[in-house]
Enzyme design. Structure first.
Site, PDB file in Angstrom:
ATOM      1  N   ASP B 227       0.733  -1.200  -0.043  1.00 23.62           N
ATOM      2  CA  ASP B 227       0.103  -0.012   0.109  1.00 23.62           C
ATOM      3  C   ASP B 227       0.953   1.507   0.233  1.00 23.62           C
ATOM      4  OD1 ASP B 227      -2.132   1.765   0.464  1.00 23.62           O
ATOM      5  OD2 ASP B 227      -3.224   0.415   1.961  1.00 23.62           O
ATOM      6  N   HIS B 319      -7.959  -1.494  -8.765  1.00 24.36           N
ATOM      7  CA  HIS B 319      -7.786  -0.421  -7.926  1.00 24.36           C
ATOM      8  C   HIS B 319      -6.624   0.467  -8.416  1.00 24.36           C
ATOM      9  CE1 HIS B 319      -7.621   1.691  -4.216  1.00 24.36           C
ATOM     10  NE2 HIS B 319      -6.332   1.546  -4.134  1.00 24.36           N
TER      11      HIS B 319
END
Lengths: 408, 408
Positions: B227, B319
């Protein structure tokens, strides 16, 4: 041997606090020194890259006479997770659950994903992970084994208890400890989901300890108090205070028991007590943890010392005096963690997950807790809100499943 | 300079991950490198005792053009605490609160107790502590300052939002970060109690990051996903994406904004998605974080690449594709933390405290969030349950009080 470091390199044991701080791979080698307090010679510090690799790789051994997670210096992060077996569970369900967990735990402690783990990357940093399994009375009964008398809720301590069901008892306990919070979270999740058809989470208590604590300070809780100062020599002369021996049920030899009490702190009230009042309540100095009668952290307290007016220097209701063992067997290994949970709607939920390991809690722990319930100045600022007792299974030897002796 | 290390020794900056791992005193010196990614030469590893002392002593500078806690590599532990001013609060109350906090924060970051701190021992381990103050629209209004248009709740994202009031907005925000959970807990408590007559806690979100993350991996969240991969160069060419400049209100120059969104993870459903499905949803490999079109973590994604059937290799709703900036200003500095809160009564409360800093959230963050709300395969497994926007005050120069320019 339980707790010996899989990542160890055979060199001299590093100092306990250094281990805690740096998460070195050789950490497990320092286990005996960690509890007993003996400190071996230091070795040269590894390079930064070695440290990084070692921190990631730091793995503790799963197989042994005793389970891991008891003798080791406590890592900075922990989760205590209690489970209820589903209603229809039988002895076979218990056996299946322990078989799954044995495999899961061995893998996770070695830094590998569990059998069906889809995010093994989150397992790749063992960071001194230990998972320790406890069982409640229902599990022992379903397995058809002898229940020790002490495997039952503690006697009530009506003077102090404000117990909530939400934090009480349970059929099974996992104590999950590691230097990395991600490692704890991942292990908790995998061990929960892998037995989801057999048991459900009853409660979770997350805890932490100070990773940068100074040399010789065992733990400072959120009252600012040096906690867990006097420990029995459980790797030496006092080993029988920790491990169930020949006088216990055969299936539990090499095992232990654990008492988990959730103790809330009334910090708003604590804020109104000055340093003198606090030290008087504890019986120890706040800065060094030494008895108020002088010396250092490790000095014996002079319980008889009096001031010029003839009063005891250590207050008659000081926590330290009331907790002091009045007989050699009134001692146990403490491994507490602080908690500070988020709040919804104001206030604070802060305290201590008190964790004590001993061969027989009724004989060792209860008399001390009874004295503390009857009189302990700290009771003004602490409230027990949860209490649970579990039998801690013996370690699993090569090829063994945790708790298999229950079915013998 | 904001974030320069008070504990630094002037030596070459250590590598970012080494800093994160070891909590070295010189950590602050590596701040610029931490975000920009430039790595300076390594220095010899200190001895264990030096490490211990350094871990304890590691202090970051409070005074500067910008507040601390933004540019630094995020420490392992954090608390995000939102406050509501009491109903009768006026501009003077705001001024008093910020005066108290300025003094408290400067002391705490230096490893000293606050003015009335009765447990300064719990402050003695700064462990890279930073405290960053944000303000909501009511504070700006009470101070009589100009409210930037973006200082308001984000627009609704009805496709995905399941917002709970319990995690929304607030008059003030403290972002408290440190390598030590005890340090975070103590700072949180002192900063809460010292303004108790002016403001009350609205919500607390505790978070953590992996302290042993491998080199080059910015953060692995509890989905196992790498992330925060692509970050703007906020210490270089993209500084104006982070700091409010001449086109913003004068009182906020050198400040920023922060978006805090609490994103729950539906891990039970995630468990039913295999690795291929997960990588397709994210658009990146789970192991290395590299784009599924190949290369390494830092490689540019080939958004045009197609497979033998003519479909995009990176899914149209992946995403990464949806989050990809379609204009240079659609970028912001992310500083997320994982959360894994205990449960009462089963289930799991796990997710991500998404934290983004930018000069103008309406211009930079909202268009990206809108694309993600409209289509992002990850939405199958994530649920935004909280959302808040705060103006991040500029740093306090010598003798200044945080936010004093609001009253000019």
């Amino acid at each position: 041997m339980s707790g010996s470091g899989a990542g160890g390199d055979g060199a001299a044991a590093p100092r306990r606090r250094t281990v805690l701080l740096s998460g070195l791979a050789g950490a497990g080698a320092g286990v005996a020194a960690g509890v007993g307090g003996a400190l071996a010679a230091e070795r040269p510090a590894p390079s930064p890259d070695t440290r990084l690799a070692a921190g990631r790789a730091s793995a503790r051994a799963f197989r042994g006479t005793h389970q891991a997670g008891i003798l080791e210096a406590p890592p900075a992060q922990a989760a205590f997770v209690a489970f209820d077996l589903h209603e229809q569970a039988d002895g076979d369900a218990v056996r299946r659950l322990l078989t799954v967990w044995t495999d899961d735990i061995e893998r996770l402690m070695a830094g590998r994903g569990t059998l069906t783990d889809l995010e093994p990357e989150l397992a790749a940093v063992p960071a001194s992970l230990t998972v320790t399994v406890g069982v409640g009375p229902r599990v022992v009964e379903l397995a058809g084994a002898e229940r020790p008398d002490w495997l039952a809720p503690l006697p009530a301590f009506p003077e102090i208890d404000a117990l909530e069901d939400a934090w009480g008892e349970g059929d099974l306990l996992l104590q999950i400890c590691a230097e990395s919070p991600t490692t704890v979270a991942h292990a908790q999740r995998r061990l929960t989901t892998s037995v989801a058809d057999l048991a459900s989470v009853r409660w979770v208590q997350r805890g932490f300890r100070e990773p940068f604590e100074g040399p010789g300070i065992p733990m400072r809780n959120l009252l600012g108090q040096v906690d867990g100062t006097v420990q029995p020599d459980v790797t030496g002369l006092d080993a029988d205070l920790l491990w169930v021996g020949a006088d216990g049920p055969a299936w539990l030899r090499g095992g232990s028991s654990v008492v988990v009490r959730r103790i809330g702190m009334r910090l708003d009230a604590w804020d109104r007590a000055d340093r003198a009042a606090r030290e008087n309540a504890i019986g120890r100095r706040l800065d060094t943890g030494a008895p108020v009668t002088g010396g250092t952290l490790d000095s014996a307290a002079d319980l008889e010392a009096t001031d010029e007016l003839g009063f005891h220097v250590i207050d008659d209701a000081a926590h330290m005096r009331r907790a002091h063992a009045t007989a050699p067997h009134e001692r146990f290994l403490r491994r507490p963690y602080s908690y500070d949970d988020g709040v919804e709607g104001g206030g604070m939920r802060t305290g201590l997950v008190f964790v004590a390991f001993q061969a027989d809690p009724a004989r060792q722990f209860v008399p001390v807790q009874r004295r503390l319930a009857q009189a302990d100045l700290l009771n003004l600022w602490t409230v027990p809100v949860g209490s649970a007792v579990f039998a801690v299974l013996p370690g699993a030897g090569s090829g063994e499943v945790l708790g298999q002796a229950m079915f013998a």
